[in-house]
Design an enzyme around this catalytic site. Structure first.
Site, PDB file in Angstrom:
ATOM      1  N   CYS A 195      36.321  37.004  52.518  1.00 35.25           N
ATOM      2  CA  CYS A 195      35.671  35.896  52.839  1.00 35.25           C
ATOM      3  C   CYS A 195      34.418  35.801  53.702  1.00 35.25           C
ATOM      4  O   CYS A 195      33.234  35.260  53.324  1.00 35.25           O
ATOM      5  CB  CYS A 195      36.429  34.823  53.878  1.00 35.25           C
ATOM      6  SG  CYS A 195      38.267  35.368  53.745  1.00 35.25           S
ATOM      7  N   GLN A 242      42.670  41.341  45.826  1.00 33.34           N
ATOM      8  CA  GLN A 242      42.876  39.991  45.715  1.00 33.34           C
ATOM      9  C   GLN A 242      42.144  39.431  44.405  1.00 33.34           C
ATOM     10  O   GLN A 242      40.993  40.056  44.288  1.00 33.34           O
ATOM     11  CB  GLN A 242      42.663  39.434  46.940  1.00 33.34           C
ATOM     12  CG  GLN A 242      43.290  39.907  48.060  1.00 33.34           C
ATOM     13  CD  GLN A 242      42.665  38.914  49.437  1.00 33.34           C
ATOM     14  OE1 GLN A 242      41.471  39.266  49.678  1.00 33.34           O
ATOM     15  NE2 GLN A 242      43.663  38.491  50.135  1.00 33.34           N
ATOM     16  N   HIS A 246      36.357  31.807  46.686  1.00 32.95           N
ATOM     17  CA  HIS A 246      36.072  30.833  47.665  1.00 32.95           C
ATOM     18  C   HIS A 246      35.278  29.731  47.255  1.00 32.95           C
ATOM     19  O   HIS A 246      34.363  29.945  46.475  1.00 32.95           O
ATOM     20  CB  HIS A 246      35.225  31.711  48.753  1.00 32.95           C
ATOM     21  CG  HIS A 246      36.222  32.537  49.510  1.00 32.95           C
ATOM     22  ND1 HIS A 246      36.278  33.965  49.227  1.00 32.95           N
ATOM     23  CD2 HIS A 246      37.443  32.620  50.529  1.00 32.95           C
ATOM     24  CE1 HIS A 246      37.295  34.492  50.049  1.00 32.95           C
ATOM     25  NE2 HIS A 246      37.748  33.714  50.827  1.00 32.95           N
ATOM     26  N   HIS A 376      39.989  28.930  50.489  1.00 30.66           N
ATOM     27  CA  HIS A 376      40.164  30.236  50.034  1.00 30.66           C
ATOM     28  C   HIS A 376      41.569  30.069  48.926  1.00 30.66           C
ATOM     29  O   HIS A 376      42.429  29.283  49.255  1.00 30.66           O
ATOM     30  CB  HIS A 376      40.831  30.951  51.208  1.00 30.66           C
ATOM     31  CG  HIS A 376      40.287  31.182  52.337  1.00 30.66           C
ATOM     32  ND1 HIS A 376      39.734  32.340  52.549  1.00 30.66           N
ATOM     33  CD2 HIS A 376      40.088  30.168  53.192  1.00 30.66           C
ATOM     34  CE1 HIS A 376      38.979  32.142  53.866  1.00 30.66           C
ATOM     35  NE2 HIS A 376      39.301  30.888  54.297  1.00 30.66           N
TER      36      HIS A 376
END
Length: 502
Positions: A195, A242, A246, A376
């Site tokens: 992020c 991952q 975002h 997210h």
RNA sequence: GCCGAUAUAGCUCAGUUGGCCAGAGCAGCUGAUUUGUAAUCAGCCGGUCGGCGGUUCGAAUCCGUCUAUCGGCUCCA
């Protein structure tokens, strides 16, 4: 008081502790012969009902589940009214163990670990890497359709970046420690999440309300120093990737964006035949609000948006209070593994904190500066955990579109190896992933071995096929399914793949 | 991180109370066989018995420690 005194005399400090902790003032006891137990109940009327017993395991457990308390020994046992039922249950457990992703991952050569490389740091083998690449391409194409833009960011960032995000203060001490450089005082951290990097991309130019929402997607590899005892195969590791993205949007777009993300997750789960998932909405603790950051008004808006979005999509959700992240509420998708343990896969989280900390802005139609909301989202959670759960769900029999080797050609003797390789070339040219088992073995052996490799289709070739041009097709787990020409078989496979990805 | 257990060949496992050169099956290699729908036969190769230290005439076996794994607990940005 009398009862408490009784336990005190016996030196049973835990019972005393429990009695002192009872709020409602009603204390219930159960008797079994001359054994009296403090228990909310219910108990069995008598022990005669218990016919089949087995001690399953012995393990440490913290008193009242609190890490700060002393650890006691907990004995896990199980009982059934009949021996037969116990045996059935044990057989079921054995079956479940065969689906364990750690076992199948080894058998199918998908991934491995090395104590030299380090705990919880998976090494993807060629077949596993190909599988993962195919999953990534699948996700990329879905995301493209939904208006996501790819970004790429480095694996490390200056410590300052995480001081700004607030993660250093919260997790810094319990994480991988800063990387030092020859320059005095310079420190970098391995990124524990993507992020902050994405926030900096958002900040790379001024934004207008007309630009939003902006959706940045990245397969971002992150590193988290998970407690050593918590590591588990591919489901809990220290370095993982991952399927992250975002979304930066206006507050009035939040609900719509949230619904779109739910759509993506549901589409992905459906394509992969994940039906038995549960969804959980995590909201703030009803009483203690001190551990959350952000205004009460924003929290209420976000929580309402999530609850309404789930309702509109008809999701059967469980609401858990106190389970929200410190920066915002979230919606999680959970599935169970072969042994019934629950794992969180997809997650969608609303965040008001990072836009604040990074001072993210956009210019509104009123020509004033406004703060965007951040979502997210990771449908898989991580590639590692998703592959683990996928292995257990399919027992290693992956969908045709996903599996590394779709077809194995088995010549009945070495005389037909050239013929087999010709077919392989033709099929590979038609995008059917094919291998030839040209070992000097009997057909029965080759069938057995390729069955165990979970290859979906097998073609047996010999004299008959060479003469007629018709191939004998065998399906994994089912046996012979008929004869086809090469062209028809290639079409058959591509049709099946298209159906799976529909 | 905590409690408990485990670590022997690439894989799955034997190895009695400490005692000759540590065994098997599968995989691999070589040869024979030329195979028709879930395991052809024979030979060979392969191990610092997780690492380090100790006890002992002697350690895969006993003790300590480290590393990793397994079952839980706790945790999971």
């Amino acid at each position: 008081m009398f009862i408490k005194g009784n336990y005190s005399e016996k030196g049973d400090e835990y019972k005393v502790d429990l009695i002192e902790g009872l709020k409602d003032g009603t204390i219930t006891f159960y008797e079994q012969g001359n054994f009296t137990d403090l228990c909310r109940g219910p108990h069995l009327p008598n022990t005669g009902y218990i016919k089949a017993v087995k001690i399953m395991s012995i393990a440490g457990a913290y008193w009242k589940g609190d890490e700060k308390n002393k650890q006691l020994t907990r004995i896990y046992g199980i009982s059934f009214p009949k021996k037969k039922l116990l045996d059935e249950y044990l057989a079921m457990l054995e079956e479940a163990k065969k689906r364990d992703h750690r076992k199948i991952g080894k058998e199918l050569e998908l991934f491995t670990f090395s104590s030299r490389v380090g705990q919880g740091l998976p090494l993807w083998l060629p077949k596993g890497a190909m599988l993962r690449e195919r999953l990534e391409n699948f996700l990329k194409s879905v995301q493209k359709k939904y208006g996501y833009e790819p970004v790429i960011t480095p694996h490390i960032g200056q410590k300052e970046l995480y001081v700004t995000s607030g993660h250093y203060a919260k997790y810094g001490k319990d994480s991988f420690q800063p990387i030092h450089t020859p320059a005095e005082g310079e420190e970098f951290l391995l990124k524990p999440m993507n992020c902050p990097h994405h926030c900096e991309i958002y900040k790379s130019k001024p934004r207008s309300y007309k630009d939003l929402p902006v959706r940045y997607a990245e397969f971002g590899t992150v590193y988290r120093y998970e407690q050593s005892g918590e590591l588990h195969g591919l489901t809990r590791v220290r370095g993982f990737t991952q399927d992250d993205a975002h979304i930066f949007c206006r507050p009035d777009q939040l609900k719509e964006e949230f619904i779109k993300v739910i759509d993506i997750v549901l589409y992905i789960f459906k394509t992969l035949d994940f039906e038995n998932f549960t969804t959980q909405i995590s909201l703030r603790d009803k009483e203690d609000r001190s551990k959350y950051i952000g205004s009460d008004e924003n929290w209420k808006k976000a929580e309402t948006a999530i609850v309404e979005a789930c309702k509109e999509k008809g999701l059967k959700t469980v609401i858990e209070y106190g389970e929200a992240a410190f920066y915002g509420p979230k919606l999680d998708f959970m599935v169970k593994d072969a042994l019934g343990r629950s794992w969180q896969l997809g997650t969608i989280q609303v965040d008001y904190n990072l836009p604040e900390r990074f001072e993210l802005e956009y210019t509104g139609s009123d020509d004033k500066k406004h703060r965007p909301v951040m979502i997210h989202r990771a449908p898989f959670g991580s590639m590692e955990r998703f592959v683990a759960v996928l292995i257990e769900h399919t027992a290693g029999k992956f969908p045709l579109w996903l599996t590394s080797e779709q077809v194995a050609i088995l010549p009945v003797s070495e005389k037909f190896n050239d013929f087999a390789h010709n077919i392989k070339t033709k099929l590979n040219n038609s995008d059917v992933r094919t291998i030839v088992d040209d070992r000097n073995e009997k057909v029965g052996k080759k069938i057995r071995d390729n069955e165990m490799k979970r290859i979906p289709y097998m073609i047996i070739v010999g004299e008959k096929e060479l003469e007629s041009g018709m191939l004998s097709i065998r399906k994994q787990g089912e046996g012979e399914i008929g004869k086809m020409t090469i062209e028809n078989f290639a079409k058959f496979i591509s049709q099946r793949v298209a159906e799976e990805l529909k």
